[in-house]
Design a protein around this motif. Structure first.
Motif, PDB file in Angstrom:
ATOM      1  N   LEU A 192      -2.679   5.259  -2.662  1.00 44.20           N
ATOM      2  CA  LEU A 192      -3.565   6.373  -2.786  1.00 44.20           C
ATOM      3  C   LEU A 192      -5.090   5.945  -2.666  1.00 44.20           C
ATOM      4  N   ALA A 193      -5.290   4.730  -3.044  1.00 48.72           N
ATOM      5  CA  ALA A 193      -6.655   4.203  -3.015  1.00 48.72           C
ATOM      6  C   ALA A 193      -6.977   3.567  -1.412  1.00 48.72           C
ATOM      7  N   SER A 194      -5.957   3.285  -0.744  1.00 47.12           N
ATOM      8  CA  SER A 194      -6.073   2.641   0.672  1.00 47.12           C
ATOM      9  C   SER A 194      -6.863   3.329   1.573  1.00 47.12           C
ATOM     10  N   PRO A 195      -7.436   2.834   2.409  1.00 47.30           N
ATOM     11  CA  PRO A 195      -7.943   3.657   3.744  1.00 47.30           C
ATOM     12  C   PRO A 195      -6.967   4.526   4.334  1.00 47.30           C
ATOM     13  N   GLU A 196      -5.746   3.934   4.405  1.00 44.55           N
ATOM     14  CA  GLU A 196      -4.523   4.910   5.064  1.00 44.55           C
ATOM     15  C   GLU A 196      -4.320   6.052   4.377  1.00 44.55           C
TER      16      GLU A 196
END
Length: 616
Positions: free
Chosen positions: A408-412
Motif C-alpha cells: 500500500l506504500a508502493s507506487p503501484e
C-alpha cells in the motif's frame, strides 16, 4: 530524518527501562524527589487515547481488555495480569495493552464516584506490570518493542494515577519512565511520537517537581516546530503543513498539539505565538484534504474517515469543510501549493454558482522523500467530481499486516507512473517544476529520478466546467523500459476496456479514460485489474486489517530514447453520454484536442515539451 517504524526506536532501550524499574530506580535512573501537593496538581492528565471508553471499570474488574478494533480478551484474574498475552498476533494490540491506558476507566470511575476500590485496582495492576516486566531477555521481540513504544503512554497513565494517589513506588516509576524518555536515544524526533513523548515528559516533570525534566520536554516541543533536529521538516511548518505526509496524522497531530499547549501553560511555560499561528493554519491544510462529500482523503497512512468526526473543528476553514459549507469560513484561496509536497485545489468552495457538494477537488503529491507515515505517492493524484470520488489512494491496512502495508506504500498502489524493470529509489525527492492556477484550468508539472536510470515527468491539467483531468506522462531512459500509468478507482466502480481506452461506472456516473496516441511512443495494451493477489493490485484498504477489491485502469507503453509518453483524459459524465473527441497535430508537434461534453467543451493542447494548456 529517515522514516522510522513504530517500534524500531524502542527495542534496544526497553531493557534499560525494565532494569531501572526492577532495581528500585538506582544507577541510570534519577533520584526520587518528594512530590508536593502543588506539584501534583500541575501534572496534567493527558487522557487515555479512548481506551478508557472501551475498557470501563466493570470490564477491567472482570479481567478483560479490549481495543477499539478488537473484541475483549481475558488477560487477568483480579490484579494479576498475564502480560505475555498476544491473542491477535498484533503489535498495536500489544502496544496498547502495555500502555496501561486501559486503566483510565477505573481512574475516571473514581473521579466520578469517589470509589477508592477502583483506584486500588488501577494501582494494583500498575504495580503488577512493574513487578512482572523484569528480566526482558525472556520476552519476545514484539513484547520488548511494545514495552518500549508504550513507555510514554504508560508514563501518562501513571501521572493520571498520581493526581489521586501517593506512594514512593509510584514516584519511582514516574521518575524512571521520565528519565528514560529524557535520554537522547529514546527521543523519536519532530513527529507525533516525539510530541507525545515531550509533553508526557513535561507533565511528568511538573507532577513530581522535576523542573529539569519539564524543561527538557518543553524545549523539545518548541524545537519540533521552530528548529527541528537532524534536518527534519518542522512538525508544523510556517504554511501550516504537517510533516507526517498523512491526512490521518495531520488530524491526530492537530489534537495532540492543542493538548501540548495546555500542558505548557499549566506547567507555567510559554506557548510562543508562532506555534499558535501555525497550529491555526493546520486547519486549512486539513480542509484542502477534505472532499466536497466531506470525506478525509486517505493520503499517506490514513484510514477512511469523515471531517465531521474531527473534535472541535474551530470556526474557520476546518469547520467549513467539516460542515460542507454550512458553518465556518472557507479558505481564501481556491488552489495552492504547500512546500511540504502538496498541490491542492478545487473548482470552488460553494460560494459561486455551485453548491459545496457539487464542486470538484483534486490533490497531487511531490516534495521530500517518504517520512513518518507517508507513502511512495509522489506525482499521485486524487480527483473528486460529480459528487463522487473518482481517483483515490489505496489506503492503509494498519501496522500488523506488514506485506500489505508495504504494498500500500508502493507506487503501484497510487495514481502514478511506474517504470518496470528498474529499482525504485524511496529516498528520491520530486520537484514541482511549474504551476499556474486559473479558474477552470489549474496546471502543474513534476519531475524526478525516482526510478533508477530514468527521468520521470508528469504534467497535469485539472479542469472544471467540464470537470476533467488531463495527464501527460513522460519517461526518459538510456535503454527501452516498459512503463505503466495506473488509475485507482473506489470499490463501488466497475471498469471495462473500451479498445485502448476504458470506462468505469458507479451508479449514474461513468468515467471515461481516453488515451491519445502520440508519435514515437509504442503503446501497450490496456488492462483492468481488480483484486489480484499475484502480484497484488486492485485493492482498497479503508480500515485496519480490511481490504476490498477495487478496479485499476492500467495504460502501458514502452520507450527510452525517444521517451515513452502517455497522454490521458479522465472525463466523468452523467449517464450514457460520452465526450466527443477531435484531435489534430500542429506543425510543431503539438497535439490539439477538442472534447465536447453534454453541456460544456474542453479544448486543450499538449506540446512536445510537456506543457498542457486549456484554450478558450
Amino acid at each position: 530524518m529517515a522514516h522510522r517504524s513504530w517500534g524500531g526506536a524502542r527495542g534496544a532501550g526497553c531493557a534499560a527501562l525494565l532494569l531501572s524499574l526492577s532495581c528500585g530506580c538506582h544507577g541510570a535512573a534519577p533520584p526520587v524527589v518528594p512530590v508536593t501537593a502543588r506539584a501534583a496538581v500541575r501534572g496534567v492528565c493527558l487522557g487515555y487515547n479512548g481506551l478508557d471508553r472501551v475498557n470501563p471499570a466493570a470490564r477491567v474488574r472482570s479481567g478483560r481488555f479490549a481495543t477499539p478494533r478488537a473484541a475483549p480478551v481475558r488477560v487477568a484474574a483480579g490484579t494479576d495480569v498475564d502480560w505475555g498475552r498476544d491473542p491477535y498476533g498484533d503489535r498495536s494490540w500489544q502496544l496498547w495493552f502495555h500502555s496501561l491506558e486501559w486503566l483510565g476507566g477505573l481512574i475516571r470511575e473514581y473521579e466520578r464516584t469517589g470509589d477508592r476500590a477502583a483506584l486500588r485496582t488501577a494501582a494494583g495492576i500498575a504495580q503488577d506490570w512493574l513487578a512482572d516486566n523484569t528480566r526482558p531477555e525472556r520476552f519476545s521481540e514484539h513484547r520488548r518493542e511494545a514495552i518500549g513504544e508504550a513507555a510514554k503512554f504508560r508514563l501518562a497513565t501513571l501521572v493520571c494515577l498520581r493526581r489521586h494517589l501517593g506512594g514512593r513506588w509510584l514516584d519511582q516509576a514516574i521518575a524512571a519512565h521520565a528519565q528514560w524518555l529524557a535520554r537522547p536515544e529514546h527521543y523519536s524526533g519532530p513527529w507525533n511520537h516525539g510530541a507525545d513523548e515531550s509533553m508526557t515528559l513535561m507533565t511528568a516533570g511538573c507532577g513530581i517537581g522535576r523542573a529539569d525534566l519539564a524543561g527538557l520536554g518543553h524545549r523539545r516541543l518548541l524545537d519540533a516546530i521552530l528548529a527541528p533536529p537532524g534536518g527534519a521538516r518542522p512538525a508544523i511548518d510556517d504554511e501550516g503543513a504537517g510533516n507526517e505526509q498523512s491526512t490521518h496524522y495531520a488530524v491526530y497531530d492537530r489534537n495532540r498539539w492543542r493538548l501540548a499547549f495546555r500542558v505548557m501553560r499549566e506547567c507555567g511555560r510559554t506557548v510562543p505565538a508562532e506555534l499558535v499561528r501555525r497550529h491555526r493554519l493546520l486547519d486549512e491544510f486539513i480542509a484542502f484534504q477534505t472532499t466536497p462529500a466531506g470525506d478525509l482523503l486517505q493520503i499517506g497512512e490514513s484510514y477512511a474517515s469523515r471531517a465531521s468526526e474531527i473534535d472541535d473543528p474551530g470556526t474557520g476553514p476546518l469547520r467549513y469543510a467539516a460542515t460542507q459549507g454550512a458553518k465556518g469560513v472557507p479558505p481564501k484561496e481556491r488552489a495552492r501549493v504547500y512546500r511540504a509536497g502538496y498541490v491542492v485545489g478545487r473548482s470552488g468552495w460553494g460560494r459561486g454558482n455551485r453548491s459545496f457538494t457539487e464542486e470538484t477537488s483534486y490533490t497531487a503529491r511531490f516534495g521530500p522523500a517518504r517520512y513518518a507515515h507517508g507513502q511512495n505517492d509522489h506525482m499521485a493524484l486524487t480527483f473528486h467530481a460529480l459528487g463522487r470520488d473518482v481517483l483515490v489512494p489505496s489506503g492503509h491496512i494498519g501496522y500488523s499486516e506488514t506485506t500489505w502495508r508495504r504494498w500500500l506504500a508502493s507506487p503501484e498502489a497510487h495514481n502514478t507512473l511506474v517504470v518496470r524493470g528498474v529499482p525504485f529509489r524511496e529516498n528520491a525527492a520530486t520537484a514541482l517544476v511549474a504551476h499556474e492556477f486559473r479558474r477552470g484550468a489549474d496546471t502543474f508539472r513534476f519531475s524526478d529520478t525516482a526510478f533508477a536510470g530514468t527521468t520521470r515527468s508528469r504534467s497535469v491539467l485539472a479542469a472544471s466546467d467540464p470537470d476533467a483531468v488531463v495527464v501527460l506522462d513522460e519517461v526518459r531512459s538510456a535503454a527501452p523500459r516498459p512503463v505503466e500509468q495506473l488509475w485507482h478507482l473506489p470499490t463501488a466502480f466497475t471498469a471495462v476496456r473500451d479498445g485502448l481506452n476504458a470506462i468505469a461506472t458507479a451508479g449514474p456516473v461513468r468515467v471515461h479514460f481516453i488515451r491519445f496516441p502520440l508519435p514515437d511512443t509504442k503503446s501497450g495494451p490496456t488492462r483492468i485489474v481488480r483484486g489480484s493477489l499475484t502480484p497484488p493490485q486492485g485493492w482498497i484498504a479503508p480500515a485496519p486489517r480490511k481490504r476490498l477489491p477495487a478496479p485499476v485502469v492500467s495504460f502501458t507503453a514502452r520507450g527510452g530514447t525517444p521517451p515513452a509518453r502517455i497522454l490521458t483524459l479522465i472525463a466523468p459524465v452523467h449517464g450514457d453520454d460520452r465526450p466527443t473527441i477531435r484531435t489534430r497535430t500542429l506543425p510543431d508537434g503539438t497535439l490539439h484536442v477538442e472534447a465536447t461534453f453534454p453541456t460544456h467543451h474542453l479544448t486543450f493542447e499538449a506540446t512536445p515539451d510537456g506543457t498542457l494548456r486549456r484554450l478558450p
